[in-house]
Write a protein that holds these residues in place. Structure first.
Motif, PDB file in Angstrom:
ATOM      1  N   THR A 109      43.772  58.605  66.821  1.00 18.64           N
ATOM      2  CA  THR A 109      43.679  59.784  67.692  1.00 18.64           C
ATOM      3  C   THR A 109      42.223  60.130  67.969  1.00 18.64           C
ATOM      4  O   THR A 109      41.817  60.344  69.123  1.00 18.64           O
ATOM      5  CB  THR A 109      44.380  60.986  67.026  1.00 18.64           C
ATOM      6  N   LEU A 110      41.422  60.168  66.912  1.00 23.53           N
ATOM      7  CA  LEU A 110      40.005  60.500  67.055  1.00 23.53           C
ATOM      8  C   LEU A 110      39.270  59.459  67.894  1.00 23.53           C
ATOM      9  O   LEU A 110      38.437  59.800  68.740  1.00 23.53           O
ATOM     10  CB  LEU A 110      39.361  60.607  65.672  1.00 23.53           C
ATOM     11  N   GLU A 111      39.583  58.190  67.687  1.00 22.15           N
ATOM     12  CA  GLU A 111      38.931  57.117  68.440  1.00 22.15           C
ATOM     13  C   GLU A 111      39.096  57.325  69.945  1.00 22.15           C
ATOM     14  O   GLU A 111      38.124  57.248  70.714  1.00 22.15           O
ATOM     15  CB  GLU A 111      39.535  55.768  68.029  1.00 22.15           C
TER      16      GLU A 111
ATOM     17  N   LEU B  20      46.637  68.597  65.825  1.00 25.88           N
ATOM     18  CA  LEU B  20      45.182  68.700  65.915  1.00 25.88           C
ATOM     19  C   LEU B  20      44.660  69.887  65.118  1.00 25.88           C
ATOM     20  O   LEU B  20      43.617  69.799  64.462  1.00 25.88           O
ATOM     21  CB  LEU B  20      44.750  68.812  67.376  1.00 25.88           C
TER      22      LEU B  20
ATOM     23  N   LEU C 169      38.471  66.275  61.989  1.00 24.20           N
ATOM     24  CA  LEU C 169      37.952  65.900  63.297  1.00 24.20           C
ATOM     25  C   LEU C 169      36.611  66.543  63.621  1.00 24.20           C
ATOM     26  O   LEU C 169      35.770  65.937  64.290  1.00 24.20           O
ATOM     27  CB  LEU C 169      38.966  66.291  64.380  1.00 24.20           C
TER      28      LEU C 169
ATOM     29  N   TYR D 249      33.000  64.854  63.645  1.00 25.68           N
ATOM     30  CA  TYR D 249      32.818  63.811  64.651  1.00 25.68           C
ATOM     31  C   TYR D 249      32.726  64.409  66.052  1.00 25.68           C
ATOM     32  O   TYR D 249      31.926  63.970  66.880  1.00 25.68           O
ATOM     33  CB  TYR D 249      33.986  62.819  64.588  1.00 25.68           C
ATOM     34  N   LEU D 250      33.521  65.434  66.300  1.00 32.24           N
ATOM     35  CA  LEU D 250      33.535  66.045  67.623  1.00 32.24           C
ATOM     36  C   LEU D 250      32.268  66.845  67.902  1.00 32.24           C
ATOM     37  O   LEU D 250      31.874  67.018  69.053  1.00 32.24           O
ATOM     38  CB  LEU D 250      34.760  66.958  67.766  1.00 32.24           C
TER      39      LEU D 250
ATOM     40  N   GLN E  91      34.171  68.572  72.180  1.00 37.03           N
ATOM     41  CA  GLN E  91      34.446  69.634  71.217  1.00 37.03           C
ATOM     42  C   GLN E  91      34.916  70.904  71.924  1.00 37.03           C
ATOM     43  O   GLN E  91      35.846  71.578  71.467  1.00 37.03           O
ATOM     44  CB  GLN E  91      33.207  69.942  70.380  1.00 37.03           C
TER      45      GLN E  91
END
Length: 219
Positions: free
Chosen positions: A161-163, A189, A196, A199-200, A207
């Protein structure tokens, strides 16, 4: 993923199956339980993925898309498709799956991620379905050897999901890829916001979109 790859021997039947599951789960934004079995003798072709459930399609622009049909999932008793495409990264799911199919060669009605074994005292190969326990044990071994934090099955789901979010894929598209229903993706989420966020933060626009997407509606 790259560190885990360095600790696996892709010429070894078990490692080839494990690596294929790792990469497909990640890039298909799948649930681990959709690809591996809960127990060794639990394979049911009406519920679990078999070799015959793999196909290659093309999207509207002619790009190759690999599809694995899961006969029954948490979201649908009539089954759903897991979709993924070739990646330029060293952890390409198409290469991983192709390697597994070539090396282990599971038959059409067999569990997709079966791997070859040779029982003691025998010269003949047998096929053993990859279970969640066997998968986790091998991943834990590889993670320890690579000095990584222990991974869990849901790590692949949130990781995929993050990728895609960091690639700028719209939230609703990622929601569709992960086959979330209604507001389940937004709740997912929110639940994993702490994972997350670091990274965001490096991607201000993403973000901001993330914050707007997961914030509860004003009443």
């Amino acid at each position: 993923m790259t560190s885990l790859r360095s600790q696996l021997d892709l010429n070894a039947p078990l490692d080839a199956a494990v690596w294929a599951v790792l990469t497909v789960t990640f890039f298909a934004v799948a649930r681990l339980g959709e690809l591996v079995l809960p127990r060794l003798n639990s394979f049911d072709p009406s519920r679990h993925v078999a070799r015959k459930h793999v196909r290659m399609d093309k999207d509207r622009e002619g790009h190759e898309v690999w599809v694995i049909f899961v006969p029954r999932t948490k979201s649908s008793e009539s089954g759903e498709d897991l979709c993924f495409a070739k990646q330029s990264a060293s952890f390409d799911p198409v290469s991983a799956l192709t390697n597994h199919l070539t090396l282990n060669d599971p038959k059409g009605d067999a569990a997709l991620f079966s791997y070859r074994t040779t029982p003691a005292g025998s010269d003949e190969h047998q096929w053993r379905p990859l279970t969640k326990r066997a998968f986790n044990q091998r991943v834990v071994q590889a993670a320890k050897a690579a000095a990584l934090t222990q991974l869990q099955g849901h790590s692949l789901h949130i990781g995929g999901t993050l990728e895609y979010l960091l690639r700028g894929i719209p939230f609703d598209v990622v929601k569709t890829m992960g086959r979330w229903k209604s507001d389940a993706f937004r709740l997912y989420l929110r639940k994993h916001a702490q994972i997350l966020a670091p990274y965001l933060q490096a991607e201000p626009v993403i973000q901001e979109n993330f914050t707007c997407y997961v914030m509860p509606p004003v009443r």
